[in-house]
Design an enzyme around this catalytic site. Structure first.
Site, PDB file in Angstrom:
ATOM      1  N   CYS A 120       0.842  72.969  20.621  1.00 38.60           N
ATOM      2  CA  CYS A 120       0.110  71.705  20.506  1.00 38.60           C
ATOM      3  C   CYS A 120       0.850  70.543  21.169  1.00 38.60           C
ATOM      4  CB  CYS A 120      -0.220  71.422  19.043  1.00 38.60           C
ATOM      5  SG  CYS A 120      -1.542  70.187  18.843  1.00 38.60           S
ATOM      6  N   LYS A 141     -11.047  62.858  18.680  1.00 37.47           N
ATOM      7  CA  LYS A 141     -10.174  63.996  18.398  1.00 37.47           C
ATOM      8  C   LYS A 141     -10.925  65.309  18.615  1.00 37.47           C
ATOM      9  CE  LYS A 141      -7.200  65.722  14.656  1.00 37.47           C
ATOM     10  NZ  LYS A 141      -6.793  65.493  13.239  1.00 37.47           N
ATOM     11  N   SER A 170      -6.844  70.893  17.169  1.00 38.42           N
ATOM     12  CA  SER A 170      -6.727  69.634  16.431  1.00 38.42           C
ATOM     13  C   SER A 170      -5.805  68.714  17.225  1.00 38.42           C
ATOM     14  CB  SER A 170      -6.160  69.887  15.029  1.00 38.42           C
ATOM     15  OG  SER A 170      -6.017  68.668  14.325  1.00 38.42           O
ATOM     16  N   HIS A 213      -4.035  75.833  17.471  1.00 39.86           N
ATOM     17  CA  HIS A 213      -3.314  76.174  16.242  1.00 39.86           C
ATOM     18  C   HIS A 213      -3.741  77.537  15.696  1.00 39.86           C
ATOM     19  CE1 HIS A 213      -1.252  72.334  15.685  1.00 39.86           C
ATOM     20  NE2 HIS A 213      -2.360  71.762  16.138  1.00 39.86           N
ATOM     21  N   GLU A 215      -1.998  79.458  14.181  1.00 36.93           N
ATOM     22  CA  GLU A 215      -1.249  79.673  12.939  1.00 36.93           C
ATOM     23  C   GLU A 215      -1.929  79.057  11.725  1.00 36.93           C
ATOM     24  OE1 GLU A 215      -0.030  75.532  14.095  1.00 36.93           O
ATOM     25  OE2 GLU A 215      -0.538  77.394  15.134  1.00 36.93           O
ATOM     26  N   ARG A 227      -7.780  64.053   4.901  1.00 37.27           N
ATOM     27  CA  ARG A 227      -6.753  63.025   5.134  1.00 37.27           C
ATOM     28  C   ARG A 227      -7.298  61.929   6.045  1.00 37.27           C
ATOM     29  NH1 ARG A 227      -2.664  65.261   8.968  1.00 37.27           N
ATOM     30  NH2 ARG A 227      -4.347  64.616  10.380  1.00 37.27           N
TER      31      ARG A 227
END
Length: 284
Positions: A120, A141, A170, A213, A215, A227
């Site tokens: 990332c 985003k 992300s 990502h 993971e 968030r």
């Protein structure tokens, strides 16, 4: 691996470092350790911190017990290194408080590591440092689980991949496909229509850049969305993530098999089958 090499190979544990730049160290380390554990190879892990600053959301006792500072392993050589992302989307690289140390580590890795996987933010930072190509900041985003397409089915890093597969993204940053194509020693191995390059690797297999990502846990994007709701009010709902695109419903998890395969392939083909038995023989 052919029969003659298999019969004569020397075997030792792989030495892999994880430079964890995320504020929630425990969550991130568990995600990567889970992916690295899906292999018959024995892997010794060093969890590395870039400095001695107290991280957010991680107990000091955990850092003291399980992490080493980079300076403490600077003379060590590794078969593999993973550099995680960091929540630094809107900062210029030179404004990152540890940018000077980051560049030192990236140069160190070229001499001390057989294959380094940048994730990332770190992937874009490494492209900028090594090749001078800066990211652009998207208006919105890129958040969700996107369909990606294999671009080089014969590359060992993608062995066993379906022609189309899903992976979480992300990020705000993006480097154009044209910029990647202008770097002769790099190959774009997988990409998406929405986010461009996803997996990029150098010809010598010593640099791997993963912009997403693989993971992530099932609820990682959900936690980020919640968030963002609490901080800026109206974030976009992660694409192709919640059932019926409804954040009140469960996430759809369809990326973990390919994420596991990516790291298994990296450890096997990019690290184990290329690294010298004696790491002191590792060349720059």
């Amino acid at each position: 691996m052919d029969t003659e090499r298999a019969a004569t190979q020397d075997i030792r544990p792989m030495e892999v470092g994880i430079l964890n730049l995320m504020p929630n160290k425990m969550e991130t380390e568990e995600q990567f350790l889970r992916l690295l554990s899906n292999t018959p190879l024995q892997v010794n892990i060093d969890l590395i911190r870039i400095d001695n600053q107290a991280p957010k959301n991680t107990p000091a006792a955990h850092m003291d017990n399980f992490y080493v500072e980079f300076d403490d392993v600077a003379n060590k050589k590794y078969d593999g290194l993973i550099v995680t992302g960091a929540p630094l989307a809107h900062l210029a690289y030179q404004d990152v408080k540890y940018w000077e140390k980051m560049t030192l580590i990236m140069d160190w890795a070229r001499r001390h590591v057989q294959s380094t996987l940048f994730s990332c933010w770190a992937a874009h930072a490494a492209i900028y440092h090594f090749f001078g190509k800066n990211r652009q900041i998207r208006d919105h985003k890129l958040s969700g689980v996107y369909r990606h397409f294999v671009q080089n089915e014969h590359d060992e890093l993608l062995r066993g991949f379906d022609p189309a597969f899903y992976a979480p993204q992300s990020r705000y940053g993006e480097i154009s496909l044209a910029d990647y194509a202008s770097i002769p020693e790099l190959n774009v191995l997988a990409k998406s229509d929405e986010g461009g390059a996803y997996i990029v690797a150098s010809e010598d297999k010593r640099l791997v850049f993963v912009t997403g990502h693989p993971e992530y846990d099932p609820d990682s994007l959900k936690q980020e969305y919640q968030r963002d709701l609490s901080t800026n009010g109206q974030p976009q709902i992660p694409v192709n993530y919640f059932v019926d695109n409804d954040p009140n419903k469960d996430p759809m998890v369809n990326w973990r098999a390919h994420g596991s395969l990516l790291f298994t392939n990296w450890l096997n083909y990019y690290v184990y089958q290329n690294t010298p038995y004696d790491l002191d023989q590792l060349s720059e």
